[in-house]
Design an enzyme around this catalytic site. Structure first.
Site, PDB file in Angstrom:
ATOM      1  N   LYS A 117      28.078  12.325   0.016  1.00 40.37           N
ATOM      2  CA  LYS A 117      27.141  13.150   0.767  1.00 40.37           C
ATOM      3  C   LYS A 117      26.410  14.160  -0.125  1.00 40.37           C
ATOM      4  CE  LYS A 117      29.103  12.434   5.322  1.00 40.37           C
ATOM      5  NZ  LYS A 117      30.225  11.502   5.049  1.00 40.37           N
TER       6      LYS A 117
HETATM    7  C1  LIG Z   1      30.455  10.283   5.661  1.00 42.94           C
HETATM    8  C2  LIG Z   1      31.367   9.366   4.951  1.00 42.94           C
HETATM    9  C3  LIG Z   1      31.357   7.963   5.209  1.00 42.94           C
HETATM   10  C4  LIG Z   1      30.480   7.337   6.273  1.00 42.94           C
HETATM   11  O1  LIG Z   1      29.110   7.403   5.982  1.00 42.94           O
HETATM   12  P1  LIG Z   1      28.014   7.067   7.082  1.00 42.94           P
HETATM   13  O2  LIG Z   1      26.711   7.350   6.423  1.00 42.94           O
HETATM   14  O3  LIG Z   1      28.296   7.961   8.239  1.00 42.94           O
HETATM   15  O4  LIG Z   1      28.166   5.644   7.439  1.00 42.94           O
HETATM   16  C5  LIG Z   1      32.194   7.154   4.455  1.00 42.94           C
HETATM   17  N1  LIG Z   1      33.021   7.673   3.515  1.00 42.94           N
HETATM   18  C6  LIG Z   1      33.071   8.991   3.252  1.00 42.94           C
HETATM   19  C7  LIG Z   1      34.014   9.494   2.224  1.00 42.94           C
HETATM   20  C8  LIG Z   1      32.251   9.891   3.956  1.00 42.94           C
HETATM   21  O5  LIG Z   1      32.312  11.199   3.691  1.00 42.94           O
END
Ligand SMILES: *Cc1c(COP(=O)(O)O)cnc(C)c1O
Length: 474
Positions: free
Chosen positions: A117
């Site tokens: 993220k």
């Molecule tokens: C947010 C997150 C996901 C999922 O991502 P999306 O974009 O919601 O599909 C997967 N793994 C981790 C570690 C995350 O923080």
């Protein structure tokens, strides 16, 4: 570039307004009116570019008309910087690590909060500040988190002059590392609120605040969850980055993506539609498998929430799925609005057979439970000494089960560093002590700051309006 709503009834916006918008006024999500398309020659010419320069080429068409080239370049250079004072702790920003013959993990966890993220939220914070400075405006951000999003959003906004950020987390219900990653970032514009309730309570209060913004006295409220278009946009880049290192675009590449809200994998779908040869996209879910049920059987039906060892994918519905539905319905907003209204009423959704078959040409899927997740962590550790985080492990399992061709490189998105999810790693029986990366070595000694509030929307909104202007009243 103009952006339109997936439900066809909201005004089209430019990039700047989409950045500040959140949901469209008709309840839809914003998508580009026309997706840029690159030629193979153009993509091939980007091989070997540093990450920030590649990012400029991939994202430039999305921001033209809103952010001047020179400013955008500078923002990207800062966002994807490396070295001692850089944002990312690895020189390659997003390095590829080989697991097996032609099987690779794209490590997206070298950012400040150790999850993918950071790629989007580091950029989002800088873009917001740029646009707000130009307009002479300030905004308030409110978000609810059970972990990864909150810390990445706070890290992304900590140096923003024009943003005050309020992140709600359930008091005493997030892991120690995840809490400290939020509460140890100190700044007069950073506000951690620990709610005496659960994650759903937090999310409900944020939703209600978006619905009725009187308490903000005219200050604009901005969303940082993955419905924000800028987050999707930033994630497109690393698909190009990975493919270029594995022989693309001359050779096609497959990706397996641990998925919750369908944001990260939707970015891969867009990369393909922009001209990058991607032959397969694998939707990898945990027990919360609504997306797997759609991909495998055309049933997008709401189920109850299951808590898993991969909590960042614990969702009941996937907010970005609507963006795919829009394309599957020939970009007919009214058809999507109808589908979503009926989904809201019944909790069930399926599409016409030919549309579903169209989706299945590109997407495969698998749901992986906790037990299999741990088995995969153990198996990979035994064969390679790599320790996977539980989300990435789900991606690896799905890649191995669903892979269509052994000749095509398979890239699994490594979405988080294992140190963030010690419970799964311990359950996998790995004795190796996981160490915090260098920039977080003293995390457990750092000063923490947060405010505990009751599970009461009036208390939360009162706190926001009395602290929303760099800690002072709005
Ligand atoms: C947010 C997150 C996901 C999922 O991502 P999306 O974009 O919601 O599909 C997967 N793994 C981790 C570690 C995350 O923080």
């Amino acid at each position: 570039m103009r952006y339109i709503s997936t439900r066809g009834q909201a005004p089209a916006l430019n990039f700047e307004d989409v950045l500040l918008a959140g949901l469209a006024t008709d309840g839809g999500l914003y998508v580009p009116e026309n997706l840029p398309r690159f030629t193979m020659e153009e993509i091939a010419s980007w091989a070997g570019l540093p990450y920030h320069e590649l990012a400029f080429r991939v994202m430039r068409p999305f921001v033209t008309g809103s952010i001047p080239d020179a400013d955008f370049k500078k923002i990207l250079e800062e966002t994807y910087s490396t070295g001692p004072d850089g944002v990312f702790a690895h020189n390659a920003v997003a390095p590829l690590r080989q697991l097996n013959g032609n099987e690779w993990v794209l490590e997206l966890f070298h950012g400040p909060t150790l999850a993918f993220k950071d790629f989007a939220l580091q950029l989002l914070g800088r873009l917001l500040d740029h646009v707000l400075a130009k307009r002479g405006e300030r905004v308030v951000i409110m978000g609810a988190t059970s972990g990864d999003t909150g810390s990445a959003a706070i890290e992304g906004c900590r140096r923003c002059d024009n943003v005050d950020i309020f992140i709600l987390h359930p008091h005493e219900r997030v892991s120690d590392v995840q809490r400290r990653q939020m509460t140890s970032i100190l700044g007069e514009n950073i506000h951690n609120i620990a709610i005496e309730g659960n994650f759903d309570d937090c999310q409900e209060m944020v939703k209600a605040s978006f619905a009725d913004q009187a308490f903000l006295k005219g200050t604009r409220l901005v969303a940082v969850n993955s419905i924000n278009w800028a987050r999707i946009m930033a994630q497109i880049v690393y698909y190009f980055h990975a493919a270029l290192q594995l022989g693309g675009p001359a050779r096609s590449v497959a990706f397996s993506v641990p998925t919750g809200n369908f944001g990260d994998i939707f970015a891969g779908y867009l990369a393909r539609n922009m001209g990058l040869p991607i032959s397969q996209l694998i939707v990898a879910t945990n027990r919360n498998d609504i997306l797997h049920r759609f991909m495998s059987g055309n049933r997008y039906d709401k189920d109850t929430l299951h808590h898993s060892l991969s909590p960042s994918m614990d969702i009941m519905v996937s907010s970005n799925f609507e963006r795919l539905l829009f394309d599957l319905h020939g970009r007919n907003g009214l058809a999507v609005a109808e589908l979503m209204n009926s989904f809201k009423a019944t909790g069930k959704l399926s599409v016409e057979e030919d549309r579903w078959i169209e989706a299945r040409r590109l997407f495969d899927s698998l749901a992986v439970d906790d037990e299999e997740t741990c088995r995969t962590i153990a198996e990979v550790f035994k064969n390679t000494t790599e320790v996977l985080d539980p989300h990435t492990a789900i991606g690896v399992r799905a890649a191995r089960e669903c892979r269509r061709s052994l000749d095509t490189p398979m890239v699994i998105l490594g979405t988080a560093h294992p140190v963030k999810f010690p419970e799964a790693v311990e359950k996998a029986g790995i004795g190796k002590l996981l160490e915090l990366p260098k920039h977080l070595f003293d995390l457990h000694e750092r000063e923490e700051r947060s405010t505990v509030l009751p599970n009461d929307i009036k208390a939360v909104q009162g706190f926001v309006s009395s602290h929303g202007n760099r800690g002072k009243p709005l």
